[in-house]
Scaffold this active site. Structure first.
Site, PDB file in Angstrom:
ATOM      1  N   SER A 173       0.788  -1.224   0.000  1.00 31.68           N
ATOM      2  CA  SER A 173       0.000   0.000   0.000  1.00 31.68           C
ATOM      3  C   SER A 173       0.820   1.274   0.000  1.00 31.68           C
ATOM      4  O   SER A 173       0.319   2.325  -0.393  1.00 31.68           O
ATOM      5  CB  SER A 173      -0.936   0.012   1.226  1.00 31.68           C
ATOM      6  N   HIS A 201      -5.460  -4.122  -1.126  1.00 31.40           N
ATOM      7  CA  HIS A 201      -5.254  -3.142  -2.189  1.00 31.40           C
ATOM      8  C   HIS A 201      -5.199  -3.821  -3.558  1.00 31.40           C
ATOM      9  O   HIS A 201      -4.483  -3.373  -4.455  1.00 31.40           O
ATOM     10  CB  HIS A 201      -3.983  -2.335  -1.932  1.00 31.40           C
ATOM     11  N   LYS A 232     -12.398  -0.967   1.152  1.00 28.92           N
ATOM     12  CA  LYS A 232     -11.684  -0.171   0.146  1.00 28.92           C
ATOM     13  C   LYS A 232     -12.465  -0.206  -1.168  1.00 28.92           C
ATOM     14  O   LYS A 232     -13.452   0.496  -1.328  1.00 28.92           O
ATOM     15  CB  LYS A 232     -10.246  -0.658   0.025  1.00 28.92           C
TER      16      LYS A 232
END
Length: 386
Positions: A173, A201, A232
């Site tokens: 990340s 991610h 996310k």
């Protein structure tokens, strides 16, 4: 919570009445104030900004006038404000209520790995992975970032243990680089180890169908455990999940303390994430749009003279090195209507401060170009560019 209130209400001994000048509380406050002052002096103080609008490419920030272009969110696919995702959240809230007001079950205290086992962790793994490893009782090995020669040496040393688990982020990340999963899986097979990847991610947009780095690199059948988030790309609310062999998941349900002693997800969160998954399974157009905009930003920033870390990932770290420079450039970007954040030690290693830019599918090409233009202007102003 009570301790924080006490500290806020009692910044010095005098207003609090009976507190003695040399009490433990006063001593602690002086130590903390010294630590805080050292952070300010090093230029690594992290101010928190308050967003006063829904998440999206254009937001409102307290203290700033007008709309701000947001390049500092994990909203990779723009689903946190997608009308269908919001509608599903409302429907779940109405049908099931705000929450279940309970943990899932009260039992068990053991972890998956025991003192007989070993876990081998990339040195740049996310703090949440590191903290999870600290909680387990396995023998711990740390290998150099994406260094397969060092990982092999650690695996050789770990052969004396019952089980060996290699733990790595799929996409890192802070740097935007992708773990060499093919090579990791080859070493795992050679040394009879298991592979764990964190896909926070990557889920939703990496790989042909958005299933993550294991799909991107063609090793879905070789990765044992996948951990990821709903917070996310999949709507951006909260919660996460773990996938793996049924026996492993059953054991986690019985013994995983974070699972057992955490409240069940609120129904609205589940409704939003479920709809986000439906949208992604219907089409990969959203992910393709994000990939094209990521390529546009990276190529234009590189042409302008900036160093962008990572490999074709929507996390685009603009490498600056100096912590104070990263902080003041981020502030100047906000003045120009661009929301980005400078990252410095201890979030990243000393000397590797950067501004992390995150591209979303809902950014327009004009948004991308405006961000690049602002970076170029600010970069020249602070001599980060020649």
């Amino acid at each position: 919570m009570w301790c924080w209130r006490l500290l806020r209400a009692c910044p010095a001994p005098a207003p609090c009445g009976p507190v003695r000048p040399h009490s433990a509380l006063v001593r602690m406050i002086r130590i903390l104030e010294g630590e805080l002052e050292s952070i300010r002096g090093a230029g690594t103080w992290k101010s928190e900004r308050i967003i006063t609008s829904p998440q999206g490419p254009h937001i409102h920030v307290e203290g700033s006038r007008g709309g701000i272009l947001n390049f500092c969110a994990n909203n990779y696919l723009g689903l946190s404000s997608h009308p269908e995702v919001i509608r599903s959240g409302h429907e779940a809230l109405e049908k099931f209520g705000a929450g279940l007001s309970s943990v899932r079950f009260i039992c068990g205290t053991q972890a998956l790995l025991t003192p007989e086992d070993a876990v081998l962790s990339d040195e740049l793994n996310h703090a949440s992975i590191i903290d999870g490893i600290r909680l387990c009782k396995a023998n711990k090995y740390r290998y150099k970032h994406m260094d397969m020669q060092d990982l092999e040496a650690k695996l050789q040393d770990a052969q004396k243990h019952r089980l060996r688990l290699i733990a790595t982020d799929g996409a890192f990340s802070m740097d935007g680089d992708i773990a060499p999963l093919k090579e990791i899986c080859q070493l795992a097979q050679k040394y009879q180890a298991l592979v764990f990847i964190d896909e926070c991610h990557a889920t939703g947009f990496l790989g042909p169908n958005g299933r993550g780095t294991d799909e991107l690199l063609g090793v879905m059948d070789q990765v044992t455990i996948v951990n990821s988030t709903l917070g996310k790309a999949l709507g951006g609310a909260a919660g996460g999940y773990t996938t793996g062999p049924k026996a492993l998941i059953d054991l986690l349900r019985q013994r995983s303390r974070p699972y057992l002693f955490s409240n069940s997800l609120p129904p609205a969160v589940v409704g939003c994430a479920s709809k986000a998954l439906d949208l992604l399974m219907e089409s990969n157009a959203i992910a393709q749009s994000m990939a094209a905009k990521t390529k546009r930003f990276r190529s234009k920033m590189t042409a302008a003279g900036f160093t962008i870390s990572g490999q074709d990932h929507p996390i685009c770290p603009v490498m600056l090195g100096d912590a104070r420079l990263a902080s003041v450039m981020a502030d100047d970007m906000l003045e120009r209507g661009i929301y980005v954040i400078g990252f410095s030690f201890p979030v990243v290693p000393k000397g590797k401060a950067r501004i992390r830019v995150q591209i979303s599918a809902v950014h327009s090409e004009d948004d991308i170009d405006r961000c690049v233009d602002a970076f170029t202007e600010v970069g020249h102003k602070h001599r980060a560019l020649p």
